[in-house]
Design an enzyme around this catalytic site. Sequence first.
Site, short mmCIF file in Angstrom:
data_model
loop_
_atom_site.label_atom_id
_atom_site.label_comp_id
_atom_site.label_asym_id
_atom_site.label_seq_id
_atom_site.Cartn_x
_atom_site.Cartn_y
_atom_site.Cartn_z
N GLY A 1 4.08 7.32 10.30
CA GLY A 1 3.36 8.44 9.67
C GLY A 1 4.26 9.53 9.11
N GLY B 1 6.88 8.89 7.29
CA GLY B 1 7.60 8.35 6.13
C GLY B 1 6.97 8.78 4.82
N GLN B 2 7.43 8.13 3.74
CA GLN B 2 7.02 8.57 2.39
C GLN B 2 5.51 8.41 2.19
OE1 GLN B 2 8.28 6.28 -0.99
NE2 GLN B 2 8.06 8.01 -2.40
N ASP C 1 5.05 8.30 14.77
CA ASP C 1 6.35 8.02 14.18
C ASP C 1 7.37 8.07 15.31
OD1 ASP C 1 7.45 8.27 11.01
OD2 ASP C 1 8.96 8.45 12.59
N TYR D 1 13.85 -8.45 2.68
CA TYR D 1 12.63 -7.63 2.70
C TYR D 1 11.45 -8.40 2.11
CZ TYR D 1 9.65 -3.65 1.18
OH TYR D 1 8.63 -2.77 0.94
C1 AKB Z 1 11.66 -0.84 -2.10
O1 AKB Z 1 12.26 -0.48 -3.12
O2 AKB Z 1 12.18 -1.51 -1.21
C2 AKB Z 1 10.22 -0.44 -1.96
C3 AKB Z 1 9.29 -1.50 -2.46
C4 AKB Z 1 9.17 -1.73 -3.92
O3 AKB Z 1 8.64 -2.13 -1.70
N1 AKB Z 1 9.98 0.79 -2.61
#
Ligand code: AKB
Length: 322
Positions: free
Chosen positions: A19, A21-22, A44, A151
């Site tokens: 919570g 975060g951005q 958080d 990611y």
């Molecule tokens: C990132 O840049 O890792 C994030 C996304 C696009 O998920 N902002």
Amino acid sequence: MNTIGPETKTTERILITGGGGQIGTDLSEALAKKYGADNIFCSDVKFENTIRDGIHELQLNVLDESNFERILEDNKITTVYHLVSLLSGTSEKKPLLAKNLNLNPLLFLLEKAKAKKIERIFWPSSIAVFGKGIPKHNVSQDSVLHPESVYGITKLAGEELCRHYHDAYSVDVRSLRFPGLISWKAPAGGGTTDYAVEIFHHAIKNQLYKCFLTEYTALPMMYMDDAIEATLALMSADPNAISVRGSYNLGGVSFTPKEIANEIKKHFPDFTITYEPDFRQAIADSWPSSIDDTPAQKDWGLKLKYQLPDIVNDMILHLKKP
Ligand code: AKB
């Protein structure tokens, strides 16, 4: 713990993870307006247990499952906006932490929803699920998904978990593939699209910014106000209207570092941008430059308010305020 069914529910009691975060900083305010601050539990790892503007702030490391469980139970949480995530840049550097943080708490929550301990989950995915084999422009909802970053791989696995728990166990989990998000209330951290937030802070401070992507790297981006509107619209949509139970494409607006710099120059004529691409360039190169979000428009009425000039005006207006 009590099973929360419609017969016992008086209102939504909402837990936000990440919570501070951005996204969480803006979303917690929007949810407090909609559901009443007293029903919002904003957690958080960096928070103390306190009350801020009527919102309950809670200290929570989402990897600590017993504390996570206690918070769900003690506060009779019905809905969780699970925002905690390591973003693309940091995930590439810390893959083990990315795997644990981006997936284990999501699975924990899906299991809680399967056991009917919570009713609904929101989970943010990302344009990072796209990678090899996509067209660069207007990538469709059903495009192939071969992410080229740690990611993106965790986000794709998360989407598949959401779809599976919905299809196999009727879990009401809803998700959006966020593009880069631009906002002024809280900084972005560890992402590839962060340049589009940092650039404003540097423009205002000393009219100079060194960008870590090349000038021609076009990426999909979205103003936070539009992202929050989309999140609230999706979460209040009729479950039968939701045809995508992995994660919905969100297109936003697409622009390059050069284009945003030119827009900023209209406010700061002496603003200068230089380019020194780093490891994040390869991540950006694997992502689409624009995205088709027709299913989100059709299913639950996604609408975009902010184009690039609106974003730049609003960011500068707020960040310039003393
Ligand atoms: C990132 O840049 O890792 C994030 C996304 C696009 O998920 N902002």
